[in-house]
Design an enzyme around this catalytic site. Sequence first.
Site, PDB file in Angstrom:
ATOM      1  N   GLY A   1      53.527  66.171  47.495  1.00 13.76           N
ATOM      2  CA  GLY A   1      53.973  67.246  46.769  1.00 13.76           C
ATOM      3  C   GLY A   1      53.916  67.202  45.291  1.00 13.76           C
ATOM      4  CB  ALA A   2      52.640  68.643  42.590  1.00 16.36           C
TER       5      ALA A   2
ATOM      6  CE  LYS B   1      53.658  63.135  43.045  1.00 16.11           C
ATOM      7  NZ  LYS B   1      54.320  63.749  44.098  1.00 16.11           N
TER       8      LYS B   1
ATOM      9  CD  GLU C   1      56.038  61.131  44.779  1.00  9.43           C
ATOM     10  OE1 GLU C   1      56.698  61.627  45.489  1.00  9.43           O
ATOM     11  OE2 GLU C   1      56.000  61.433  43.654  1.00  9.43           O
TER      12      GLU C   1
HETATM   13  C1  5RP Z   1      58.879  63.440  43.986  1.00  8.31           C
HETATM   14  C2  5RP Z   1      57.888  64.472  43.822  1.00  8.31           C
HETATM   15  C3  5RP Z   1      57.901  65.417  44.852  1.00  8.31           C
HETATM   16  O1  5RP Z   1      56.469  65.376  45.352  1.00  8.31           O
HETATM   17  C4  5RP Z   1      57.984  66.645  44.142  1.00  8.31           C
HETATM   18  O2  5RP Z   1      59.234  66.614  43.480  1.00  8.31           O
HETATM   19  C5  5RP Z   1      57.866  67.972  45.053  1.00  8.31           C
HETATM   20  O3  5RP Z   1      58.940  68.134  45.670  1.00  8.31           O
HETATM   21  P1  5RP Z   1      59.296  69.089  46.522  1.00  8.31           P
HETATM   22  O4  5RP Z   1      58.375  69.219  47.843  1.00  8.31           O
HETATM   23  O5  5RP Z   1      60.582  68.838  47.351  1.00  8.31           O
HETATM   24  O6  5RP Z   1      59.324  70.477  45.758  1.00  8.31           O
HETATM   25  O7  5RP Z   1      57.151  64.082  42.867  1.00  8.31           O
HETATM   26  O8  5RP Z   1      58.948  62.279  43.249  1.00  8.31           O
END
Ligand code: 5RP
Length: 223
Positions: free
Chosen positions: A85-86, A97, A106
């Site tokens: 994700g991001a 991220k 990641e």
């Molecule tokens: C964790 C990340 C996640 O990918 C990012 O925070 C997105 O999270 P979510 O899908 O819960 O919105 O970078 O370090």
Amino acid sequence: MDELEQAKKAAGYKATAFIKDGMVVGLGSGTTAAFFIEKLSEKINQGLKVDVVSSSAGSKKLAEHFGLQVLDINEVSSIDVTVDGADEIDQNKNMIKGAGAAHVREKILASSSHEMIVIVDETKLVAKLGQRPLPVEILPYGHLFTQKKIEKLGFEGSWRKENSQLHITDNENYLFDIKLPSHEIKKFHEMLIDIPGVIDTGFFTNLAGRVIVGYKDGSSTVR
Ligand code: 5RP
């Protein structure tokens, strides 16, 4: 399930369509990646043959909960695809991220993979990065001196806390969340990683391959 979760699920589930027999797959972290892990596990339990490595203790635990065997990153010789994700992504596929505290691993995983497939709900699409703070992972040794050096460059930020204690990452470091003064993130990232004690920031560039966007109506697109 609310609309936002529906959007995350649409993106996470869609990404499993790109996973084929024989692949080594990197598991991202966060709530969107959790939907990917859930659906991928279902397919593996039904006979899909892939190996998985994880980007965090959280994603490892989740995959194991679904019955998967998670390999250590050093046990595999190559990684076909990482799905993650991001927090923000712009039109050039630059990202912020690290809201989930896992960005250092990641980034190692994504940069070691033939492709990083990014899965986001529609709220993560931004015209310019920097609406949210930039997470910076910092070595505990001398962290207050590291903070002074960061502030001397003109940045303001705060230590991430959990139950009023400093948050400790999977790498046993701290996180300093920086409010960016403008949108020149690449320049700021380069200034920050030059400081001794800074491990990495949550700025990702030239890493995203396909981007799957999930929408609140349950649909998804691939860019
Ligand atoms: C964790 C990340 C996640 O990918 C990012 O925070 C997105 O999270 P979510 O899908 O819960 O919105 O970078 O370090």
